[in-house]
Scaffold this motif. Structure first.
Motif, PDB file in Angstrom:
ATOM      1  N   VAL A   1     -26.407 -11.877  -7.777  1.00 20.91           N
ATOM      2  CA  VAL A   1     -26.841 -10.822  -8.549  1.00 20.91           C
ATOM      3  C   VAL A   1     -26.180  -9.369  -8.265  1.00 20.91           C
ATOM      4  CG1 VAL A   1     -28.864  -9.406  -9.496  1.00 20.91           C
ATOM      5  CG2 VAL A   1     -29.067 -11.896  -9.568  1.00 20.91           C
ATOM      6  N   TRP A   2     -26.345  -9.283  -6.850  1.00 25.31           N
ATOM      7  CA  TRP A   2     -26.110  -7.976  -6.001  1.00 25.31           C
ATOM      8  C   TRP A   2     -24.380  -7.907  -6.128  1.00 25.31           C
ATOM      9  CZ3 TRP A   2     -22.879  -7.300  -2.096  1.00 25.31           C
ATOM     10  CH2 TRP A   2     -23.019  -8.001  -0.935  1.00 25.31           C
ATOM     11  N   VAL A   3     -23.795  -8.944  -5.740  1.00 30.39           N
ATOM     12  CA  VAL A   3     -22.286  -9.150  -6.164  1.00 30.39           C
ATOM     13  C   VAL A   3     -21.954  -8.915  -7.264  1.00 30.39           C
ATOM     14  CG1 VAL A   3     -20.262 -10.507  -5.774  1.00 30.39           C
ATOM     15  CG2 VAL A   3     -22.016 -10.198  -3.875  1.00 30.39           C
ATOM     16  N   LEU A   4     -22.527  -9.675  -8.314  1.00 24.08           N
ATOM     17  CA  LEU A   4     -22.291  -9.220  -9.939  1.00 24.08           C
ATOM     18  C   LEU A   4     -22.353  -7.713 -10.121  1.00 24.08           C
ATOM     19  CD1 LEU A   4     -21.710 -10.370 -12.533  1.00 24.08           C
ATOM     20  CD2 LEU A   4     -23.870 -11.089 -12.896  1.00 24.08           C
ATOM     21  N   LEU A   5     -23.556  -7.304  -9.854  1.00 18.30           N
ATOM     22  CA  LEU A   5     -23.805  -6.075 -10.571  1.00 18.30           C
ATOM     23  C   LEU A   5     -22.913  -4.996  -9.909  1.00 18.30           C
ATOM     24  CD1 LEU A   5     -27.601  -5.865 -10.563  1.00 18.30           C
ATOM     25  CD2 LEU A   5     -26.095  -6.184 -12.354  1.00 18.30           C
ATOM     26  N   LEU A   6     -22.635  -4.985  -8.431  1.00 23.07           N
ATOM     27  CA  LEU A   6     -21.707  -4.037  -7.835  1.00 23.07           C
ATOM     28  C   LEU A   6     -20.292  -4.338  -8.275  1.00 23.07           C
ATOM     29  CD1 LEU A   6     -22.384  -3.543  -3.945  1.00 23.07           C
ATOM     30  CD2 LEU A   6     -22.452  -2.093  -5.896  1.00 23.07           C
ATOM     31  N   SER A   7     -19.833  -5.665  -8.775  1.00 22.36           N
ATOM     32  CA  SER A   7     -18.431  -5.820  -9.158  1.00 22.36           C
ATOM     33  C   SER A   7     -18.227  -5.286 -10.522  1.00 22.36           C
ATOM     34  CB  SER A   7     -18.175  -7.481  -9.185  1.00 22.36           C
ATOM     35  OG  SER A   7     -18.514  -7.768  -7.793  1.00 22.36           O
ATOM     36  N   LEU A   8     -19.417  -5.206 -11.460  1.00 19.66           N
ATOM     37  CA  LEU A   8     -19.179  -4.659 -12.785  1.00 19.66           C
ATOM     38  C   LEU A   8     -19.188  -3.072 -12.543  1.00 19.66           C
ATOM     39  CD1 LEU A   8     -21.858  -6.882 -14.824  1.00 19.66           C
ATOM     40  CD2 LEU A   8     -19.310  -6.454 -15.227  1.00 19.66           C
ATOM     41  N   LEU A   9     -19.920  -2.510 -11.813  1.00 22.29           N
ATOM     42  CA  LEU A   9     -20.179  -0.979 -11.402  1.00 22.29           C
ATOM     43  C   LEU A   9     -18.588  -0.522 -10.857  1.00 22.29           C
ATOM     44  CD1 LEU A   9     -23.619  -0.395  -9.833  1.00 22.29           C
ATOM     45  CD2 LEU A   9     -22.711   0.510 -12.177  1.00 22.29           C
TER      46      LEU A   9
END
Length: 283
Positions: free
Chosen positions: A147-155
């Motif tokens: 989840v944190w990799v997904l969110l940071l990648s989107l950001l």
């Protein structure tokens, strides 16, 4: 009632409508899943070829990297393409003319772009796990990393897409952008471990978010012993968070400035000039 809150609510509703249209229209569905489907077919054919020094096949190593590239590449292009096209057909100019229209427009595009990427990731992950294997989402720590990799990648990707969409002039420029980005995917360890590349290419690949998104996804989805094929035999979570976070912060600081400048210069005459240039290129 707060006008900004109204605009945000309108943007959320608009983004949800666009997302539903995206996944209920045949041509849009094909555009969303054609490239991931081709990549999965190729990886399926490579499922029995083991990578040297690893118990995993090349395909098993590549599925998480493919997911990381989808997040960054498609997240970036989802915003870039729509900004360029909406400037061409006057959609952006109409949004500018409505009170709070630009806030609602931007919110809507973020919702639809992020939503489309999340759906693609879910589908590719499910299909990859089913037909290729190697990846798993068992355990709370695995889900947390995912989840944190997904969110940071989107950001990291979405603001960069907004910046590029605001400065690129026409669909032709967007098309030309795909070539260097595909080259960047090739040197980011997505389909083959980056450690197999020369050191100078490794250094270039590590400057951009695609490599770190792929690394983060591999750390979440692959068995612990798969780390042996990575640089320094480490998942480098701190470095992943730092690089993706730096891209995200830079994008979030620059994108509003560039978007405001673009909106100020948007007018009927500028749209007409772009159309005239497009007609000249066509003939």
């Amino acid at each position: 009632m707060n006008p900004t809150a109204n605009a945000v609510r309108a943007g959320l509703a608009r983004g949800w409508i666009e997302l539903r249209q995206l996944f209920t229209t045949g041509p849009d569905l094909i555009g969303q899943f054609m490239s991931p489907a081709i990549a999965l077919v190729v990886l399926y054919l490579l499922r029995n070829r083991e990578y040297a020094g690893s118990d995993l096949s090349i395909a098993e190593l590549a599925v998480p990297g493919l997911i990381g590239s989808i997040i960054v590449f498609n997240g970036l292009f989802a915003i870039t393409n729509v900004l360029v096209l909406d400037r061409e057909d006057g959609t952006l100019l109409r949004a500018k003319a409505v009170p709070g229209g630009m806030i609602g427009y931007v919110v809507g595009k973020i919702v639809s772009a992020a939503g489309s990427v999340v759906v693609q990731v879910a589908v590719v992950l499910a299909v990859g796990m089913a037909v290729i294997g190697g990846a798993s989402l068992g355990g709370l720590s695995v889900w947390a990393t995912f989840v944190w990799v997904l969110l940071l990648s989107l950001l990291a990707a979405l603001p960069l897409g907004a910046i590029l969409g605001a400065v690129l002039d026409g669909p032709r420029a967007t098309f030309l952008l795909t070539m260097p980005l595909m080259g960047l995917v090739a040197i980011s360890g997505i389909f083959y471990p980056i450690t197999a590349l020369p050191g100078w290419l490794q250094a270039i690949g590590q400057m951009f978010p695609i490599y770190w998104s792929g690394l983060g996804m591999r750390s979440a989805l692959l068995p612990p012993d798969a780390v042996a094929v990575e640089i320094g035999e480490s998942w480098r979570h701190a470095e992943t968070a730092a690089v993706l976070g730096a891209w995200a912060v830079a994008g979030l600081l620059i994108a509003p400035v560039v978007l405001r400048r673009m909106v100020r210069h948007e007018s009927g005459s500028s749209m007409a000039a772009r159309r005239e240039r497009a007609m000249q290129r066509a003939f």
